[in-house]
Design a protein around this motif. Structure first.
Motif, PDB file in Angstrom:
ATOM      1  N   THR A  35      42.589  38.852  48.066  1.00 20.53           N
ATOM      2  CA  THR A  35      42.154  37.852  47.097  1.00 20.53           C
ATOM      3  C   THR A  35      41.564  36.656  47.837  1.00 20.53           C
ATOM      4  O   THR A  35      41.799  36.472  49.035  1.00 20.53           O
ATOM      5  N   ARG A  85      55.245  39.418  36.970  1.00 18.18           N
ATOM      6  CA  ARG A  85      53.921  39.955  36.683  1.00 18.18           C
ATOM      7  C   ARG A  85      53.027  38.934  35.990  1.00 18.18           C
ATOM      8  O   ARG A  85      51.821  38.893  36.206  1.00 18.18           O
ATOM      9  N   ARG A  88      50.590  36.737  38.110  1.00 22.92           N
ATOM     10  CA  ARG A  88      49.481  37.312  38.882  1.00 22.92           C
ATOM     11  C   ARG A  88      48.099  36.851  38.418  1.00 22.92           C
ATOM     12  O   ARG A  88      47.250  36.549  39.258  1.00 22.92           O
ATOM     13  N   PRO A  89      47.833  36.814  37.107  1.00 25.14           N
ATOM     14  CA  PRO A  89      46.504  36.335  36.691  1.00 25.14           C
ATOM     15  C   PRO A  89      46.194  34.926  37.186  1.00 25.14           C
ATOM     16  O   PRO A  89      45.056  34.629  37.560  1.00 25.14           O
ATOM     17  N   THR A  94      42.270  38.205  37.874  1.00 21.61           N
ATOM     18  CA  THR A  94      42.309  39.491  37.175  1.00 21.61           C
ATOM     19  C   THR A  94      40.975  40.217  37.334  1.00 21.61           C
ATOM     20  O   THR A  94      39.926  39.583  37.433  1.00 21.61           O
ATOM     21  N   THR A  96      37.616  42.103  36.287  1.00 20.60           N
ATOM     22  CA  THR A  96      36.713  41.833  35.168  1.00 20.60           C
ATOM     23  C   THR A  96      35.750  42.989  34.971  1.00 20.60           C
ATOM     24  O   THR A  96      35.165  43.496  35.932  1.00 20.60           O
ATOM     25  N   GLU A 140      36.686  43.530  41.101  1.00 16.72           N
ATOM     26  CA  GLU A 140      38.073  43.347  41.497  1.00 16.72           C
ATOM     27  C   GLU A 140      38.325  41.918  41.966  1.00 16.72           C
ATOM     28  O   GLU A 140      37.396  41.147  42.187  1.00 16.72           O
ATOM     29  N   THR A 141      39.600  41.590  42.144  1.00 17.06           N
ATOM     30  CA  THR A 141      39.966  40.222  42.517  1.00 17.06           C
ATOM     31  C   THR A 141      39.533  39.870  43.938  1.00 17.06           C
ATOM     32  O   THR A 141      39.465  38.693  44.286  1.00 17.06           O
TER      33      THR A 141
END
Length: 226
Positions: A35, A85, A88-89, A94, A96, A140-141
């Motif tokens: 990330t 959980r 996490r966002p 998250t 997309t 993806e992140t």
């Protein structure tokens, strides 16, 4: 050996093993940069050790303390995202959906500050050279994109089906972000009037209404409007 060299050697050894220990403790995500947060964290760790080596006003013990504190904070964040959980966002972001059912999701691209050139580059990294091949595309992140191809472009490969060899054509980009790409027309030996006429026959007023358009020999135009 000069005292300065001995001091530098000691700092390099200590800094090297401090980063090695932190990498082992924090896990592989600091290397793979899963990330943007992981990427920045890794940069800061390296910068802290660099300061110890080149800034004589900062004692090595202070930098080691900073590395431990920073590494502890990263470790705590990683534990939070593993256990909770819902965090996490916020902390990791998250995935997309930027292509859905073969359509480019323009609002999703804008939200993620991703332009069409970058999208095409990410698709080529996955071996996809035409939007028409993609049913779904997920950003993806970590900034990479993963694709689910449409059925005709999915496995098995042609060799498995023992199909006769066929030449492969490279798609020619004609319109991007509402602007005509002159190089594309040159490759096709076509004029702007030809492209506008093709759009008119498809009920599209002009290039400014087109988000993306390409030409593929044998299949013709692929056009997506805003």
């Amino acid at each position: 050996m000069n005292t300065n060299f001995l001091s530098l050697t000691l700092e390099l050894f200590v800094g090297f093993f401090a980063l090695l220990v932190m990498t082992k403790v924090l896990g592989k995500n600091q290397i793979t940069q899963l990330t943007p947060f992981d990427f920045i964290s890794a940069l800061v760790l390296g910068e802290l050790v660099g300061n110890a080596i080149y800034d004589k006003d900062i004692g090595l013990h202070y930098v080691l303390y900073a590395v431990v504190v920073w590494g502890t904070l990263i470790y705590v964040i990683e534990m939070i995202t593993q256990k909770l959980r819902g965090s996490r966002p916020l902390l990791e972001g998250t995935p997309t959906l930027v292509i859905s059912k073969g359509r480019i999701q323009y609002d999703a691209l804008r939200k993620n500050k991703l332009d069409l050139d970058q999208l095409l580059h990410l698709l080529r990294d996955k071996g996809v050279f035409s939007i028409r091949e993609v049913e779904y595309g997920v950003l993806e992140t970590n900034g990479a994109i993963n694709v689910l191809r449409k059925h005709p472009y999915e496995m098995p490969i042609n060799r498995d089906l023992q199909m006769a060899p066929k030449s492969v054509e490279f798609p020619v980009l004609l319109i991007l972000d509402g602007e005509i790409i002159p190089e594309g027309l040159v490759k096709l030996d076509k004029e702007t009037a030809w492209l506008k006429n093709e759009l008119f026959h498809l009920g599209i007023p002009g290039p400014s209404d087109v988000l993306y358009a390409e030409w593929l020999e044998g299949e013709g135009l692929e056009i997506q409007t805003y």
